[in-house]
Design a protein around this motif. Structure first.
Motif, PDB file in Angstrom:
ATOM      1  N   SER A  59      60.134 -28.526 -28.384  1.00  0.00           N
ATOM      2  CA  SER A  59      60.838 -27.572 -27.527  1.00  0.00           C
ATOM      3  C   SER A  59      61.778 -28.329 -26.595  1.00  0.00           C
ATOM      4  O   SER A  59      61.433 -29.387 -26.071  1.00  0.00           O
ATOM      5  N   ASN A  60      62.979 -27.758 -26.415  1.00  0.00           N
ATOM      6  CA  ASN A  60      63.993 -28.361 -25.550  1.00  0.00           C
ATOM      7  C   ASN A  60      64.709 -27.212 -24.831  1.00  0.00           C
ATOM      8  O   ASN A  60      65.752 -26.760 -25.294  1.00  0.00           O
ATOM      9  N   GLY A  61      64.088 -26.709 -23.761  1.00  0.00           N
ATOM     10  CA  GLY A  61      64.632 -25.535 -23.091  1.00  0.00           C
ATOM     11  C   GLY A  61      64.487 -24.330 -23.999  1.00  0.00           C
ATOM     12  O   GLY A  61      63.408 -24.071 -24.529  1.00  0.00           O
ATOM     13  N   SER A  62      65.576 -23.606 -24.229  1.00  0.00           N
ATOM     14  CA  SER A  62      65.531 -22.441 -25.120  1.00  0.00           C
ATOM     15  C   SER A  62      65.731 -22.838 -26.585  1.00  0.00           C
ATOM     16  O   SER A  62      65.637 -22.006 -27.477  1.00  0.00           O
ATOM     17  N   ASP A  63      66.020 -24.113 -26.824  1.00  0.00           N
ATOM     18  CA  ASP A  63      66.246 -24.624 -28.178  1.00  0.00           C
ATOM     19  C   ASP A  63      65.005 -25.347 -28.692  1.00  0.00           C
ATOM     20  O   ASP A  63      64.087 -25.658 -27.937  1.00  0.00           O
ATOM     21  N   THR A  64      65.010 -25.619 -29.985  1.00  0.00           N
ATOM     22  CA  THR A  64      63.961 -26.440 -30.592  1.00  0.00           C
ATOM     23  C   THR A  64      64.631 -27.533 -31.399  1.00  0.00           C
ATOM     24  O   THR A  64      65.504 -27.259 -32.218  1.00  0.00           O
ATOM     25  N   LYS A  65      64.205 -28.763 -31.156  1.00  0.00           N
ATOM     26  CA  LYS A  65      64.701 -29.888 -31.942  1.00  0.00           C
ATOM     27  C   LYS A  65      63.698 -30.175 -33.051  1.00  0.00           C
ATOM     28  O   LYS A  65      62.497 -30.022 -32.864  1.00  0.00           O
ATOM     29  N   PHE A  66      64.213 -30.578 -34.188  1.00  0.00           N
ATOM     30  CA  PHE A  66      63.383 -30.983 -35.318  1.00  0.00           C
ATOM     31  C   PHE A  66      63.789 -32.413 -35.618  1.00  0.00           C
ATOM     32  O   PHE A  66      64.878 -32.662 -36.135  1.00  0.00           O
ATOM     33  N   VAL A  67      62.938 -33.358 -35.217  1.00  0.00           N
ATOM     34  CA  VAL A  67      63.317 -34.769 -35.285  1.00  0.00           C
ATOM     35  C   VAL A  67      62.347 -35.573 -36.143  1.00  0.00           C
ATOM     36  O   VAL A  67      61.149 -35.283 -36.207  1.00  0.00           O
ATOM     37  N   GLU A  68      62.902 -36.564 -36.793  1.00  0.00           N
ATOM     38  CA  GLU A  68      62.086 -37.487 -37.578  1.00  0.00           C
ATOM     39  C   GLU A  68      61.339 -38.388 -36.601  1.00  0.00           C
ATOM     40  O   GLU A  68      61.942 -39.022 -35.749  1.00  0.00           O
ATOM     41  N   THR A  69      60.016 -38.425 -36.737  1.00  0.00           N
ATOM     42  CA  THR A  69      59.206 -39.240 -35.837  1.00  0.00           C
ATOM     43  C   THR A  69      58.556 -40.427 -36.537  1.00  0.00           C
ATOM     44  O   THR A  69      58.044 -41.325 -35.882  1.00  0.00           O
ATOM     45  N   LYS A  70      58.584 -40.416 -37.868  1.00  0.00           N
ATOM     46  CA  LYS A  70      57.989 -41.539 -38.616  1.00  0.00           C
ATOM     47  C   LYS A  70      58.580 -41.591 -40.006  1.00  0.00           C
ATOM     48  O   LYS A  70      58.860 -40.554 -40.610  1.00  0.00           O
ATOM     49  N   ARG A  71      58.755 -42.810 -40.488  1.00  0.00           N
ATOM     50  CA  ARG A  71      59.248 -43.012 -41.857  1.00  0.00           C
ATOM     51  C   ARG A  71      58.629 -44.287 -42.412  1.00  0.00           C
ATOM     52  O   ARG A  71      58.815 -45.366 -41.876  1.00  0.00           O
ATOM     53  N   ASP A  72      57.881 -44.130 -43.495  1.00  0.00           N
ATOM     54  CA  ASP A  72      57.326 -45.262 -44.239  1.00  0.00           C
ATOM     55  C   ASP A  72      57.769 -45.086 -45.678  1.00  0.00           C
ATOM     56  O   ASP A  72      57.364 -44.128 -46.335  1.00  0.00           O
ATOM     57  N   VAL A  73      58.599 -46.009 -46.158  1.00  0.00           N
ATOM     58  CA  VAL A  73      59.156 -45.879 -47.497  1.00  0.00           C
ATOM     59  C   VAL A  73      58.705 -47.054 -48.361  1.00  0.00           C
ATOM     60  O   VAL A  73      58.893 -48.216 -48.003  1.00  0.00           O
ATOM     61  N   ALA A  74      58.109 -46.728 -49.498  1.00  0.00           N
ATOM     62  CA  ALA A  74      57.677 -47.740 -50.460  1.00  0.00           C
ATOM     63  C   ALA A  74      58.895 -48.434 -51.065  1.00  0.00           C
ATOM     64  O   ALA A  74      59.976 -47.850 -51.173  1.00  0.00           O
ATOM     65  N   LEU A  75      58.726 -49.652 -51.460  1.00  0.00           N
ATOM     66  CA  LEU A  75      59.816 -50.461 -52.014  1.00  0.00           C
ATOM     67  C   LEU A  75      60.532 -49.738 -53.156  1.00  0.00           C
ATOM     68  O   LEU A  75      61.764 -49.666 -53.172  1.00  0.00           O
ATOM     69  N   PHE A  76      59.783 -49.141 -54.078  1.00  0.00           N
ATOM     70  CA  PHE A  76      60.405 -48.483 -55.231  1.00  0.00           C
ATOM     71  C   PHE A  76      61.065 -47.152 -54.875  1.00  0.00           C
ATOM     72  O   PHE A  76      61.808 -46.587 -55.665  1.00  0.00           O
ATOM     73  N   HIS A  77      60.792 -46.630 -53.693  1.00  0.00           N
ATOM     74  CA  HIS A  77      61.374 -45.349 -53.280  1.00  0.00           C
ATOM     75  C   HIS A  77      62.671 -45.509 -52.495  1.00  0.00           C
ATOM     76  O   HIS A  77      63.396 -44.527 -52.307  1.00  0.00           O
ATOM     77  N   LYS A  78      62.978 -46.704 -52.032  1.00  0.00           N
ATOM     78  CA  LYS A  78      64.170 -46.900 -51.196  1.00  0.00           C
ATOM     79  C   LYS A  78      65.454 -46.350 -51.818  1.00  0.00           C
ATOM     80  O   LYS A  78      66.250 -45.740 -51.120  1.00  0.00           O
ATOM     81  N   PRO A  79      65.672 -46.482 -53.133  1.00  0.00           N
ATOM     82  CA  PRO A  79      66.898 -45.912 -53.717  1.00  0.00           C
ATOM     83  C   PRO A  79      66.959 -44.383 -53.667  1.00  0.00           C
ATOM     84  O   PRO A  79      68.027 -43.806 -53.807  1.00  0.00           O
TER      85      PRO A  79
END
Length: 100
Positions: A59-79
């Motif tokens: 929540s951000n006042g009357s708005d809502t933010k949708f933010v990336e909070t974590k990212r773990d990417v396997a080596l073969f998934h990077k592409p």
């Protein structure tokens, strides 16, 4: 770079409902699994390695933010990170969120 969108004049509960409806309508790609824990959405990929993206409604006042909070990417998934980002962006655009 972390992904981020804003729902203008939408509560976090309403944003979650809208997102769930859009995900159901669009269907999740076979390579991904989407689940929710409270206001956090987990996108998991478990084929040829394990990757996870976590996006959280804030929540951000009357708005809502949708933010990336974590990212773990396997080596073969990077592409394929761009495909996941594109899928999430399409869903959020359809849901009425603006890229921040």
């Amino acid at each position: 770079m972390a992904m981020s969108w804003t729902f203008r004049n939408v509560s976090s509960n309403d944003a979650k409902t809208i997102l769930q409806r859009e995900l159901q309508a669009a269907g999740v790609p076979s390579f991904a699994n989407v689940s929710w824990e409270q206001n956090s959405m987990f996108v998991k990929i478990d084929k040829g390695g394990k990757s996870q993206f976590v996006l959280t409604l804030e929540s951000n006042g009357s708005d809502t933010k949708f933010v990336e909070t974590k990212r773990d990417v396997a080596l073969f998934h990077k592409p394929f990170v761009g495909k996941v980002e594109s899928f999430v962006d399409q869903i959020l655009t359809k849901a009425g969120a603006a890229k921040a």
